[in-house]
Design a protein around this motif. Sequence first.
Motif, PDB file in Angstrom:
ATOM      1  N   GLY A  54       0.792  -1.214   0.000  1.00 38.85           N
ATOM      2  CA  GLY A  54       0.000   0.000   0.000  1.00 38.85           C
ATOM      3  C   GLY A  54       0.827   1.269   0.000  1.00 38.85           C
ATOM      4  N   VAL A  55       2.142   1.118   0.165  1.00 38.77           N
ATOM      5  CA  VAL A  55       3.044   2.275   0.212  1.00 38.77           C
ATOM      6  C   VAL A  55       4.149   2.155  -0.840  1.00 38.77           C
ATOM      7  N   THR A  56       4.842   1.031  -0.837  1.00 38.79           N
ATOM      8  CA  THR A  56       5.992   0.827  -1.717  1.00 38.79           C
ATOM      9  C   THR A  56       5.541   0.631  -3.163  1.00 38.79           C
ATOM     10  N   SER A  57       6.203   1.321  -4.071  1.00 38.71           N
ATOM     11  CA  SER A  57       5.893   1.167  -5.496  1.00 38.71           C
ATOM     12  C   SER A  57       6.919   0.245  -6.152  1.00 38.71           C
ATOM     13  N   THR A  58       6.576  -0.213  -7.350  1.00 39.47           N
ATOM     14  CA  THR A  58       7.524  -1.029  -8.105  1.00 39.47           C
ATOM     15  C   THR A  58       8.795  -0.237  -8.408  1.00 39.47           C
ATOM     16  N   ASP A  59       8.651   1.054  -8.674  1.00 45.25           N
ATOM     17  CA  ASP A  59       9.835   1.885  -8.928  1.00 45.25           C
ATOM     18  C   ASP A  59      10.706   2.035  -7.677  1.00 45.25           C
ATOM     19  N   ASP A  60      10.076   2.056  -6.502  1.00 46.47           N
ATOM     20  CA  ASP A  60      10.847   2.114  -5.258  1.00 46.47           C
ATOM     21  C   ASP A  60      11.798   0.917  -5.166  1.00 46.47           C
ATOM     22  N   VAL A  61      11.296  -0.261  -5.542  1.00 46.92           N
ATOM     23  CA  VAL A  61      12.113  -1.471  -5.467  1.00 46.92           C
ATOM     24  C   VAL A  61      13.202  -1.439  -6.531  1.00 46.92           C
ATOM     25  N   VAL A  62      12.861  -0.946  -7.722  1.00 45.52           N
ATOM     26  CA  VAL A  62      13.860  -0.806  -8.783  1.00 45.52           C
ATOM     27  C   VAL A  62      15.031   0.047  -8.305  1.00 45.52           C
ATOM     28  N   TRP A  63      14.741   1.177  -7.688  1.00 49.58           N
ATOM     29  CA  TRP A  63      15.815   2.075  -7.265  1.00 49.58           C
ATOM     30  C   TRP A  63      16.531   1.584  -6.015  1.00 49.58           C
ATOM     31  N   GLY A  73      29.800  -0.968  -4.678  1.00 45.81           N
ATOM     32  CA  GLY A  73      30.908  -0.674  -5.570  1.00 45.81           C
ATOM     33  C   GLY A  73      30.860  -1.457  -6.863  1.00 45.81           C
ATOM     34  N   LEU A  74      29.681  -2.008  -7.198  1.00 42.88           N
ATOM     35  CA  LEU A  74      29.503  -2.763  -8.431  1.00 42.88           C
ATOM     36  C   LEU A  74      28.754  -1.904  -9.444  1.00 42.88           C
ATOM     37  N   GLU A  75      28.440  -2.478 -10.583  1.00 43.35           N
ATOM     38  CA  GLU A  75      27.691  -1.781 -11.608  1.00 43.35           C
ATOM     39  C   GLU A  75      26.429  -2.556 -11.966  1.00 43.35           C
ATOM     40  N   THR A  76      25.377  -1.825 -12.285  1.00 40.51           N
ATOM     41  CA  THR A  76      24.155  -2.452 -12.781  1.00 40.51           C
ATOM     42  C   THR A  76      24.302  -2.659 -14.277  1.00 40.51           C
ATOM     43  N   TRP A  77      24.109  -3.900 -14.740  1.00 46.29           N
ATOM     44  CA  TRP A  77      24.282  -4.174 -16.166  1.00 46.29           C
ATOM     45  C   TRP A  77      23.202  -3.481 -16.987  1.00 46.29           C
ATOM     46  N   PHE A  78      21.956  -3.547 -16.547  1.00 43.88           N
ATOM     47  CA  PHE A  78      20.843  -2.901 -17.234  1.00 43.88           C
ATOM     48  C   PHE A  78      19.883  -2.374 -16.179  1.00 43.88           C
ATOM     49  N   HIS A  79      19.035  -1.464 -16.564  1.00 39.64           N
ATOM     50  CA  HIS A  79      18.069  -0.919 -15.615  1.00 39.64           C
ATOM     51  C   HIS A  79      17.089  -2.026 -15.217  1.00 39.64           C
ATOM     52  N   PRO A  80      16.969  -2.345 -13.926  1.00 37.41           N
ATOM     53  CA  PRO A  80      16.105  -3.450 -13.494  1.00 37.41           C
ATOM     54  C   PRO A  80      14.629  -3.151 -13.758  1.00 37.41           C
ATOM     55  N   THR A  81      13.828  -4.198 -13.748  1.00 38.51           N
ATOM     56  CA  THR A  81      12.377  -4.035 -13.807  1.00 38.51           C
ATOM     57  C   THR A  81      11.722  -4.850 -12.701  1.00 38.51           C
ATOM     58  N   ILE A  82      10.642  -4.304 -12.170  1.00 38.67           N
ATOM     59  CA  ILE A  82       9.790  -5.002 -11.210  1.00 38.67           C
ATOM     60  C   ILE A  82       8.367  -4.911 -11.754  1.00 38.67           C
ATOM     61  N   ASP A  83       7.698  -6.041 -11.841  1.00 42.74           N
ATOM     62  CA  ASP A  83       6.313  -6.003 -12.318  1.00 42.74           C
ATOM     63  C   ASP A  83       5.426  -6.869 -11.434  1.00 42.74           C
ATOM     64  N   VAL A  84       4.120  -6.678 -11.584  1.00 46.68           N
ATOM     65  CA  VAL A  84       3.124  -7.281 -10.701  1.00 46.68           C
ATOM     66  C   VAL A  84       2.105  -8.064 -11.514  1.00 46.68           C
ATOM     67  N   GLN A  85       1.775  -9.251 -11.027  1.00 47.46           N
ATOM     68  CA  GLN A  85       0.617  -9.984 -11.523  1.00 47.46           C
ATOM     69  C   GLN A  85      -0.314 -10.166 -10.328  1.00 47.46           C
ATOM     70  N   ARG A  86      -1.596  -9.879 -10.545  1.00 43.38           N
ATOM     71  CA  ARG A  86      -2.524  -9.983  -9.425  1.00 43.38           C
ATOM     72  C   ARG A  86      -3.898 -10.429  -9.896  1.00 43.38           C
ATOM     73  N   ASN A  87      -4.699 -10.853  -8.932  1.00 43.38           N
ATOM     74  CA  ASN A  87      -6.064 -11.309  -9.200  1.00 43.38           C
ATOM     75  C   ASN A  87      -6.871 -10.201  -9.870  1.00 43.38           C
ATOM     76  N   LYS A  88      -7.722 -10.595 -10.814  1.00 39.84           N
ATOM     77  CA  LYS A  88      -8.680  -9.698 -11.475  1.00 39.84           C
ATOM     78  C   LYS A  88      -8.033  -8.687 -12.415  1.00 39.84           C
ATOM     79  N   GLU A  89      -6.751  -8.907 -12.770  1.00 38.98           N
ATOM     80  CA  GLU A  89      -6.118  -8.058 -13.772  1.00 38.98           C
ATOM     81  C   GLU A  89      -5.709  -8.921 -14.958  1.00 38.98           C
ATOM     82  N   VAL A  90      -6.049  -8.474 -16.150  1.00 32.10           N
ATOM     83  CA  VAL A  90      -5.786  -9.241 -17.363  1.00 32.10           C
ATOM     84  C   VAL A  90      -4.283  -9.408 -17.569  1.00 32.10           C
ATOM     85  N   LEU A  91      -3.877 -10.618 -17.975  1.00 35.65           N
ATOM     86  CA  LEU A  91      -2.466 -10.883 -18.247  1.00 35.65           C
ATOM     87  C   LEU A  91      -2.040 -10.129 -19.498  1.00 35.65           C
TER      88      LEU A  91
END
Length: 277
Positions: A54-63, A73-91
Motif C-alpha cells: 500500500g506504500v511501496t511502489s515497483t519503482d521504489d524497489v527498482v531504485w 561498488g559494483l555496476e548495474t548491467w541494465f536498468h532493473p524491472t519489477i512487475d506485478v501480476q494480481r487477481n482480477k487483472e488481465v495478463l
Amino acid sequence: LPEELGSKLVSAEKLAIAWIETRTKKELELFRELVKITHDIIDEAFSEEVIVPGVTSTDDVVWFLRQKVTSLGLETWFHPTIDVQRNKEVLKSHIESFSKGKEEQIIQKGDLLHCDFGITYVGLNTDCQQHAYVLKDDEKQVPQFLKDAFKKGNRLQDILTSSMKYGKTGNQILSESLSQAKEEGLKPSIYTHPLGKYGHSAGTTIGMWDSQNGVPFKGDYPLQKNTAYAIELNTTVTIKEWQKDIRIMLEEAGFFGDDVFEYVNERQTNIKPIETK
C-alpha cells in the motif's frame, strides 16, 4: 594481397566467438560469487525490509536495487524491472514485464512480484529473474496454486537444460525442448542467451521472444563446452482461483562444462514469501 597469399586466409569468426564465450576456471569462481551476490540483493529487495504494501511502489524497489549495487561498488548491467501480476487483472504481453517505460504500481498484499536484474563485475555479467508473493493477512505461506504454477516453470527449465548437449545447435535444442514441453501440457516460450564479456554474449542462442521457430545464424551455432548461459524462459499457467492466466518468468545463470549442465549458484525453486506487518 597476391593470389597465393589470399588463398591462405580463413575466417577468424569461430576463433573470436570461442574466445568470447569460453569461461576459464578463475572466471567461473568469480562468476559463482557474483551470481550469489545477485541472489542476495534480490532476497533483500523482496522482503519486508523494503516492501510495505500500500506504500511501496515497483519503482521504489527498482531504485533500491540500483542503490544497493552502487553501494557495493559494483555496476548495474541494465536498468532493473519489477512487475506485478494480481487477481482480477488481465495478463499482459510478457514483453510488458520488461518494459522500462511502464507506469509504476503500488504493491499490495496478494501480489505476485517478478524482477529482472543483473550486475557487472570484472567483465562478467549476471542476468536473473525471480518471483515473490506478498502474503495476505490470513496467509502463512504462498498459496498452493501459485506453488504448483511455479513448479511448471522449474519443469520447463529441466526440459531445456537436459536437452543441452555438446555439438547440438541452439535451434535443435529449442525445437526439442519446446516439443517435449508441449507434450507435457506446458505453454512454453524459450529465449536463452549466452552470458560473458557482455550480457547477451557471443555463442549458442536458444530461441528469442519473436523467434520460437528458430533463430537464423546464431541459433545454428553449436553448443560448446565451458560456456555460460542465462537460462531464460517462461510458461503460461491458467489459475482458476484467479480466473485468469499468469506467467512464470525465470532466468538463472547456468554453466555448460564437460557435457554437463549446472546452475552457477543454484536456482529459485520456490516463490519467495513476503510477510509484512
